[in-house]
Design a protein around this motif. Structure first.
Motif, short mmCIF file in Angstrom:
data_model
loop_
_atom_site.label_atom_id
_atom_site.label_comp_id
_atom_site.label_asym_id
_atom_site.label_seq_id
_atom_site.Cartn_x
_atom_site.Cartn_y
_atom_site.Cartn_z
N MET A 132 0.83 -1.21 0.00
CA MET A 132 0.00 0.00 0.00
C MET A 132 0.87 1.27 0.00
N LEU A 133 1.97 1.25 0.75
CA LEU A 133 2.88 2.40 0.78
C LEU A 133 3.43 2.69 -0.62
N LEU A 134 3.79 1.63 -1.32
CA LEU A 134 4.31 1.80 -2.68
C LEU A 134 3.24 2.38 -3.60
N VAL A 135 2.01 1.88 -3.50
CA VAL A 135 0.92 2.35 -4.35
C VAL A 135 0.62 3.82 -4.08
N ARG A 136 0.57 4.17 -2.79
CA ARG A 136 0.27 5.56 -2.43
C ARG A 136 1.38 6.50 -2.86
N SER A 137 2.62 6.05 -2.75
CA SER A 137 3.75 6.87 -3.19
C SER A 137 3.73 7.06 -4.70
N LEU A 138 3.41 5.99 -5.43
CA LEU A 138 3.32 6.09 -6.88
C LEU A 138 2.21 7.05 -7.29
N ALA A 139 1.06 6.93 -6.62
CA ALA A 139 -0.07 7.81 -6.93
C ALA A 139 0.30 9.27 -6.67
N PHE A 140 0.97 9.52 -5.56
CA PHE A 140 1.32 10.90 -5.25
C PHE A 140 2.35 11.45 -6.22
N ASN A 141 3.42 10.71 -6.47
CA ASN A 141 4.46 11.21 -7.37
C ASN A 141 3.91 11.51 -8.76
N THR A 142 3.01 10.65 -9.23
CA THR A 142 2.39 10.89 -10.53
C THR A 142 1.52 12.14 -10.49
N ALA A 143 0.68 12.24 -9.45
CA ALA A 143 -0.22 13.38 -9.33
C ALA A 143 0.54 14.68 -9.12
N PHE A 144 1.66 14.61 -8.40
CA PHE A 144 2.46 15.80 -8.12
C PHE A 144 2.96 16.44 -9.41
N TYR A 145 3.53 15.63 -10.30
CA TYR A 145 4.08 16.19 -11.54
C TYR A 145 2.99 16.57 -12.53
N LEU A 146 1.91 15.81 -12.55
CA LEU A 146 0.78 16.20 -13.40
C LEU A 146 0.19 17.52 -12.94
N ASN A 147 0.07 17.69 -11.63
CA ASN A 147 -0.44 18.93 -11.07
C ASN A 147 0.44 20.11 -11.46
N LEU A 148 1.75 19.91 -11.40
CA LEU A 148 2.69 20.97 -11.78
C LEU A 148 2.51 21.36 -13.24
N ILE A 149 2.46 20.37 -14.12
CA ILE A 149 2.35 20.65 -15.56
C ILE A 149 1.02 21.31 -15.90
N VAL A 150 -0.07 20.75 -15.36
CA VAL A 150 -1.40 21.27 -15.68
C VAL A 150 -1.57 22.70 -15.17
N GLN A 151 -1.15 22.95 -13.94
CA GLN A 151 -1.32 24.30 -13.39
C GLN A 151 -0.43 25.31 -14.11
N MET A 152 0.78 24.90 -14.46
CA MET A 152 1.67 25.83 -15.16
C MET A 152 1.06 26.25 -16.50
N ILE A 153 0.49 25.28 -17.22
CA ILE A 153 -0.13 25.59 -18.51
C ILE A 153 -1.41 26.39 -18.32
N PHE A 154 -2.24 25.97 -17.35
CA PHE A 154 -3.54 26.62 -17.15
C PHE A 154 -3.40 28.08 -16.75
N TRP A 155 -2.45 28.35 -15.82
CA TRP A 155 -2.34 29.71 -15.28
C TRP A 155 -1.46 30.63 -16.12
N THR A 156 -0.75 30.11 -17.11
CA THR A 156 0.25 30.91 -17.82
C THR A 156 -0.29 32.24 -18.36
#
Length: 268
Positions: free
Chosen positions: A1-25
């Protein structure tokens, strides 16, 4: 479960960065600099929210009353990427000293340039320090808060302190208070590791060190007060419910703290 949650967060973290950077530009570059700060702050807050929801890592910030009004130097312990974003929501107009090469990165570099940070060429340390002091003074005259990591690079929790001279020179020449920040976030968001651990990350803004001390007095006080507060937070994390796994540096430091505590108790 720790591995799954870490994978989910790391993926969401970088997607959040990319999406927000493009959206707010478009809005970010149209707004005046100070008003545009809400974009990085929203991104930082949303990243911490994802960290809490997906990993179970909560944030506790204490000592905010120690932040002075006006320009100051904020000096956090540097253990993790966490401490590069966690304090942004609490600092009105942050100013960073960073490598010049970062400004050349598409999108990220443009965002940095908008905020008028301090890019420096680290080829010559003495020249870079003079440049940093000069530009920091100019930027801080606009009522900004300089964030600098006294140890320069990320270090594991409990490691021997390795404070650089740069912050000493900045303190001596800029004549503003320095607010140390203690934490042990590296236990929960380790450097160079994939896993993220649940728990409560407690960071503490310490009382400001006012200008006027000699370079030696300032350096001694900065190290002593920051490390003492980090020791207390390490004990709190290790002895609290559901403690994170401790790296070797933290285990060694914890044993030293307990030995000193027991020795003082025996003498008393």
């Amino acid at each position: 479960m720790l591995l799954v949650r870490s994978l989910a967060f790391n993926t969401a973290f970088y997607l959040n960065l990319i999406v927000q950077m493009i959206f707010w530009t478009p809005l970010y570059f149209l707004l005046p600099r100070k008003k545009a700060w809400f974009v990085p702050k929203v991104w930082a807050a949303s990243s911490l929210w994802l960290h809490r929801v997906l990993v179970g890592a909560r944030v506790k910030i204490s000592g905010l009353e120690n932040m002075p009004e006006g320009p100051c130097i904020v000096a956090p312990k540097h253990q993790s990427f966490w401490d590069t974003i966690a304090f942004l929501p609490f600092i009105p107009d942050a100013l960073y000293i960073l490598k010049r090469e970062l400004v050349w990165i598409p999108f990220f570099g443009w965002y940095v340039a908008k905020m008028r940070m301090i890019p420096i060429d680290r080829g010559s340390r003495s020249k870079a320090l003079r440049q940093a002091v000069k530009l920091a003074g100019e930027r801080m005259s606009e009522n900004r808060q300089l964030i600098i990591y006294p140890e320069g690079t990320r270090r594991p929790p409990g490691a021997e302190p390795a404070y650089k001279y740069g912050i000493v020179e900045l303190y001596a020449q800029l004549n503003v208070p320095v607010v140390p920040i203690a934490h042990v976030a590296g236990l929960y968001w380790p450097r160079r590791r994939f896993l993220r651990y649940p728990g409560t990350i407690h960071a503490r803004f310490l009382p400001p060190i006012e200008p006027g001390l000699s370079r030696e007095e300032f350096q001694e006080r900065l190290i002593r007060e920051t490390e003492a507060a980090c020791d207390a937070l390490l004990v709190e994390a290790a002895e609290g419910p559901n403690p994170p796994p401790l790296p070797e540096t933290a285990r060694k430091r914890l044993a030293e703290i307990r030995y000193k505590t027991e020795s003082h108790a025996a003498k008393g």
